[in-house]
Write a protein that holds these residues in place. Structure first.
Motif, short mmCIF file in Angstrom:
data_model
loop_
_atom_site.label_atom_id
_atom_site.label_comp_id
_atom_site.label_asym_id
_atom_site.label_seq_id
_atom_site.Cartn_x
_atom_site.Cartn_y
_atom_site.Cartn_z
N ILE C 272 0.83 -1.20 0.00
CA ILE C 272 0.00 0.00 0.00
C ILE C 272 0.86 1.25 0.00
O ILE C 272 0.46 2.31 -0.50
CB ILE C 272 -1.00 -0.04 1.17
CG1 ILE C 272 -2.20 0.84 0.85
CG2 ILE C 272 -0.35 0.37 2.50
CD1 ILE C 272 -3.42 0.48 1.66
N GLY C 273 2.08 1.14 0.54
CA GLY C 273 3.00 2.28 0.56
C GLY C 273 3.32 2.81 -0.83
O GLY C 273 3.51 4.02 -1.01
N GLU C 274 3.31 1.89 -1.81
CA GLU C 274 3.59 2.30 -3.19
C GLU C 274 2.64 3.38 -3.69
O GLU C 274 2.96 4.11 -4.62
CB GLU C 274 3.45 1.09 -4.13
CG GLU C 274 4.51 0.02 -3.94
CD GLU C 274 4.24 -1.20 -4.84
OE1 GLU C 274 3.38 -1.10 -5.74
OE2 GLU C 274 4.90 -2.22 -4.65
N LEU C 275 1.44 3.41 -3.07
CA LEU C 275 0.41 4.31 -3.58
C LEU C 275 0.51 5.73 -3.02
O LEU C 275 -0.18 6.62 -3.50
CB LEU C 275 -0.98 3.76 -3.25
CG LEU C 275 -1.37 2.47 -3.95
CD1 LEU C 275 -2.79 2.11 -3.60
CD2 LEU C 275 -1.23 2.63 -5.46
N ARG C 276 1.36 5.92 -1.99
CA ARG C 276 1.33 7.19 -1.27
C ARG C 276 1.46 8.38 -2.21
O ARG C 276 0.74 9.36 -2.11
CB ARG C 276 2.45 7.21 -0.22
CG ARG C 276 2.06 8.05 1.00
CD ARG C 276 3.16 8.04 2.05
NE ARG C 276 3.54 6.66 2.38
CZ ARG C 276 4.74 6.34 2.87
NH1 ARG C 276 5.65 7.25 3.06
NH2 ARG C 276 5.02 5.08 3.14
N LYS C 277 2.37 8.27 -3.19
CA LYS C 277 2.64 9.43 -4.03
C LYS C 277 1.76 9.51 -5.28
O LYS C 277 1.86 10.45 -6.05
CB LYS C 277 4.11 9.41 -4.46
CG LYS C 277 5.00 9.69 -3.24
CD LYS C 277 6.44 9.78 -3.60
CE LYS C 277 7.28 10.01 -2.37
NZ LYS C 277 8.65 9.56 -2.54
N VAL C 278 0.95 8.49 -5.51
CA VAL C 278 0.16 8.48 -6.75
C VAL C 278 -1.34 8.38 -6.48
O VAL C 278 -2.14 8.36 -7.41
CB VAL C 278 0.58 7.32 -7.67
CG1 VAL C 278 2.02 7.52 -8.13
CG2 VAL C 278 0.44 5.98 -6.98
N ALA C 279 -1.73 8.30 -5.20
CA ALA C 279 -3.15 8.08 -4.88
C ALA C 279 -4.04 9.12 -5.54
O ALA C 279 -5.13 8.80 -6.03
CB ALA C 279 -3.35 8.09 -3.37
N GLN C 280 -3.56 10.39 -5.59
CA GLN C 280 -4.41 11.44 -6.16
C GLN C 280 -4.76 11.15 -7.62
O GLN C 280 -5.86 11.41 -8.07
CB GLN C 280 -3.75 12.83 -6.01
CG GLN C 280 -2.60 13.12 -6.93
CD GLN C 280 -1.29 12.48 -6.47
OE1 GLN C 280 -1.27 11.60 -5.59
NE2 GLN C 280 -0.18 12.88 -7.06
N TRP C 281 -3.81 10.57 -8.38
CA TRP C 281 -4.11 10.27 -9.79
C TRP C 281 -5.20 9.22 -9.90
O TRP C 281 -6.05 9.28 -10.79
CB TRP C 281 -2.85 9.78 -10.53
CG TRP C 281 -1.73 10.78 -10.54
CD1 TRP C 281 -0.44 10.55 -10.19
CD2 TRP C 281 -1.80 12.15 -10.92
NE1 TRP C 281 0.31 11.68 -10.31
CE2 TRP C 281 -0.50 12.70 -10.76
CE3 TRP C 281 -2.83 13.00 -11.37
CZ2 TRP C 281 -0.21 14.03 -11.03
CZ3 TRP C 281 -2.53 14.32 -11.64
CH2 TRP C 281 -1.24 14.82 -11.47
N TYR C 282 -5.15 8.21 -9.02
CA TYR C 282 -6.20 7.18 -9.05
C TYR C 282 -7.56 7.77 -8.71
O TYR C 282 -8.57 7.39 -9.29
CB TYR C 282 -5.84 6.02 -8.11
CG TYR C 282 -4.81 5.11 -8.70
CD1 TYR C 282 -5.16 4.15 -9.64
CD2 TYR C 282 -3.46 5.24 -8.37
CE1 TYR C 282 -4.22 3.34 -10.23
CE2 TYR C 282 -2.50 4.44 -8.94
CZ TYR C 282 -2.88 3.48 -9.88
OH TYR C 282 -1.95 2.69 -10.47
N VAL C 283 -7.57 8.74 -7.77
CA VAL C 283 -8.84 9.37 -7.42
C VAL C 283 -9.38 10.14 -8.62
O VAL C 283 -10.56 10.00 -8.99
CB VAL C 283 -8.68 10.29 -6.19
CG1 VAL C 283 -9.97 11.09 -5.95
CG2 VAL C 283 -8.31 9.48 -4.96
N VAL C 284 -8.52 10.94 -9.27
CA VAL C 284 -8.96 11.71 -10.44
C VAL C 284 -9.49 10.77 -11.52
O VAL C 284 -10.59 10.95 -12.05
CB VAL C 284 -7.80 12.57 -10.98
CG1 VAL C 284 -8.17 13.18 -12.33
CG2 VAL C 284 -7.42 13.65 -9.97
N TYR C 285 -8.69 9.72 -11.82
CA TYR C 285 -9.09 8.76 -12.86
C TYR C 285 -10.44 8.14 -12.52
O TYR C 285 -11.34 8.05 -13.38
CB TYR C 285 -8.02 7.68 -13.00
CG TYR C 285 -8.39 6.57 -13.95
CD1 TYR C 285 -8.21 6.71 -15.32
CD2 TYR C 285 -8.93 5.39 -13.47
CE1 TYR C 285 -8.57 5.69 -16.19
CE2 TYR C 285 -9.29 4.37 -14.33
CZ TYR C 285 -9.11 4.51 -15.69
OH TYR C 285 -9.46 3.51 -16.55
#
Lengths: 376, 376, 376
Positions: C272-285
């Protein structure tokens, strides 16, 4: 029908129930030298599914309960469940030649609850038109789960203390014998224990002579058995798992249990000899314990009766679930949680003797007691 | 509708049934190089559950039967089940290039019973208003289980004899070649066979030239396949496993079978080439055998008809279950019990050809025969 | 009730559904250090059964459909399913720090279809008395399966290209650095890659710089995930598997999925740590994509509406299934087909955000659009 013929009939009926039938079947085919093997990975998933289901059942029952009304009877149930294990720990386990882990596991099963015994008790109450709270049946997970958790934790504490004592003794001897050896003795690197727990207990050994309890409780809760059960409990309380519970975990439960009972029967066969010299103690315990446990619960229930207006019918139910011993939730939990305990001891005691005693003697006894005291 | 169109329709219907569909599916994906793998532990538990279910079905049917009335037809069923395997052993197995174990396994499947063929037979009897004993359907486990047990035992005897002969030959040659070598020849310690059976047969080799039959029967009964089936049978007869049977073993049966058929299809694909030169013999056998087996059962049934007043409808049922070949209980049993037999041979023969012949030709034939003889 | 409270309620409801509840449960017990392990062989058979069931569902739906009427909407569904994956490949995957395989897997889930979202859409159409073709629900496998197949194939092509590029680079460097070394250099035999694919790509490396697509597609189709799904599809279309589908694959589906979601939760926790810096892109998508996909499908559906008289209700259904993202068929397929993708990314995006958006916003939006355009 007199008591003995009832007892024998119920005993035979218990032997024919799928749970005991597959257990005995496993013992018979093991005795005949069958090469049947149930793969270990299958046992692991069966145990997971059984314990998740036990947890889910409890969790859903708790979520659907009115906890405010139940609080005092609930605490009584938890106290009884935990106490029953300690009773076994300080009575049965102290008897000559009885193995301590076997006694603790047996206590766990007698603390856990039999759904069918409870159902028989509810039926008698209804026949005798004794009223009870609708949620009284939901008390059972509050006795069942604490008893099983306590048994596993107490057994792990015992096993760790035993190992610790052995390690402390060994360390002392090693220390004395190794004194003359010079520093830089590389040989003892090979003595490093492989398991983490052993390592910790050896490390602590020279410093103090007590085992730390909390890490063992933590370790027990993290083990596959309790983490599956507590996961199920949490999912049952906080989420809506009813669809998978009804379509999957519940309907498959008894069938999966039958396979596990077969495996436990095959395992028990190789260890049945251990019981030859102690069987009489298990018989005495299995006959006496249901009454002791039931009376304890009855007494606590009476406190709730006088303080919180808990019905006399509810008090009887509390006593009956305390007198009952688990034939369903207990065996898989204890097999996974206390693998060194002998299933011939704890299942034999609880299912073959404890259950007929609870159904045939304890239910009428506690109904009668309630009628005598409460003027029902 | 004429016979051929009926035959073709039933053949296509059989190919679309889940049993054959998954078998063919497995062959197709194996041919296409799929990397799908069903883990071995899963196959083991599937076989256990299927065979336990087959045993339970038989055991429950036997427990619910009136054995006193059934005794003679029951003996007929057992005799037919066993004889059918020996017919295959001394006809199909003797044909050029037919592998003996494949022939024995095929005989086992033709001796075993197809529930759907029996159901079709009962439907025809009811349509024609021919009366039969209510318990006639319960005859099937008495033919099914003896046939499968016999096939496994006969195959094991054959395989042991073969190994024994090879070992005896080897021992003789060794003996001759080793004569000049002095005593204290340590090298031949490496020749000790690893498996117990091999060891026994080599040990006996110089003494006498026969294989002892009883240890092989015992060994077969102890194998995973037959011990699961006989365990189920015993539990069905002596205990009350209905609750787990109805909630678990029975409803999951067809689904688990579909997975096993897929696995057998993948296994069969790699061995289908073996059949190229012998396929015609399997076709001939599959067309002729149902009539032979049915006539044998019909003849024995007539004895019961004249001596014990067994109804003509019952005689037809006995003939129909003898003519049928197992599509359900047989394949998993034989896969576990005779692993060296080629499933493309025995399943192909029984399910693809034997079953349409039994349903399309044998049922009307034996009904007509009974009407001609018995004046129904 | 305003949109936000609806959105929050649906979000909480999604978290409580068995699918997400077991996923989160798995993350929690992994975080707490549980020693629970689901054996690998069990995961393999669960994935097999889930994917076979997904295939069977699609196959049976296709067999029971009137393909002639459906041909154009069906093609629209296939086109949308495939396009959605490529949209993710060329938008989400290009965002900074987003891992390409995670983006492709997310695209696969958004291309796949959620049965519950479709059901919600059908309910709204019925409430609003908007008519649609009875077979419109049968369009879903034509979008679901192509999307998942495309995602797996595109991910494998990407992974092969990446490996190929690394290998080509390595080969070049090796080539340069090894120039001075004489022939007969046996050492580099140790450099032979172990896997066949690696070997092939290295072999081709000096010759041309492109990866051959067709062998990768073939390889993907032969993998355990897609061969189980395509087997189920073929069996559903060409045979009569209804009896095992109804008694086995369908009823066990959700329960088996819950076990797999638990496993995926435990796996996801460690990543889950992998997502820390990219979570916002997944939310936008996850917020934007359902509208884009739905509008694409709506547009293609309008072509079918004008040319083939496809109903406006049908157009809405096509848009709704395009807007939905799979919570059921997708996760097991992608876990088996793209094992290197991070389940916290794709399941989090689709189930936690995409599904509430699709149900709460897209359904009313497309119904309104159809009413505005079609004059319903």
């Amino acid at each position: 029908m007199d008591f003995w013929s009832f007892f024998v009939m119920d005993f035979v009926k218990q032997l024919q129930s799928p749970t005991l039938a597959f257990l005995i079947g496993g013992m018979v085919i093991a005795a005949l030298g069958s090469e049947l093997v149930i793969p270990e990975s299958i046992c692991a998933i069966i145990v997971f599914m059984l314990l998740t289901k036990i947890g889910l059942t409890g969790g859903i029952a708790i979520r659907n309960s009115n906890l405010a009304d139940m609080v005092l009877p609930m605490i009584c149930a938890v106290v009884v469940g935990i106490t029953v294990v300690f009773i076994a720990r300080y009575t049965l386990a102290k008897l000559p030649k009885v193995k301590v882990v076997d006694a603790i596991a047996t206590g766990g099963l007698f603390g856990a609850v039999s759904g069918s015994t409870m159902a028989a008790g509810l039926t008698v109450l209804e026949e005798q038109k004794i009223s009870y709270e609708a949620w009284a049946g939901a008390l059972y997970p509050f006795m069942d789960i604490p008893a099983l958790v306590t048994a596993i934790v107490v057994a792990n504490i015992y096993l760790n203390k035993k190992k610790h004592r052995a390690a402390a003794k060994a360390t002392k001897q090693e220390y004395l014998s190794k004194q003359p050896i010079a520093a830089g003795d590389y040989a003892d690197k090979q003595d490093y224990p492989s398991s983490r727990q052993e390592y910790l207990s050896q490390q602590q050994a020279p410093a103090d002579n007590r085992v730390k309890i909390w890490p063992i409780i933590e370790e027990s809760l993290r083990g596959p058995a309790l983490s599956a059960m507590l996961l199920g409990l949490a999912l049952g309380i906080f989420t809506q798992p009813e669809s998978v519970y009804k379509s999957f975990y519940d309907p498959l439960f008894r069938g999966l249990l039958s396979i596990l009972m077969l495996v436990m029967g095959m395992e028990a066969w190789s260890r049945i000899g251990e019981l030859r010299k102690v069987a009489q103690w298990y018989v005495v315990y299995s006959v006496v314990a249901p009454f002791i446990h039931g009376l304890l619960a009855f007494g606590l229930g009476m406190i709730a009766h006088y303080t919180m207006n808990f019905s006399m019918g509810g008090v009887v139910i509390l006593a009956v679930i305390a007198a009952s011993s688990s034939d369903i939730s207990g065996p898989p939990t204890l097999r996974a949680g206390i693998p060194s305990a002998n299933p011939s001891a704890y299942i034999g005691a609880s299912t073959a003797i404890g259950t007929p005693i609870a159904i045939g003697l304890c239910i009428p006894f506690f109904v009668g007691l309630a009628q005598a005291i409460g003027g029902l």
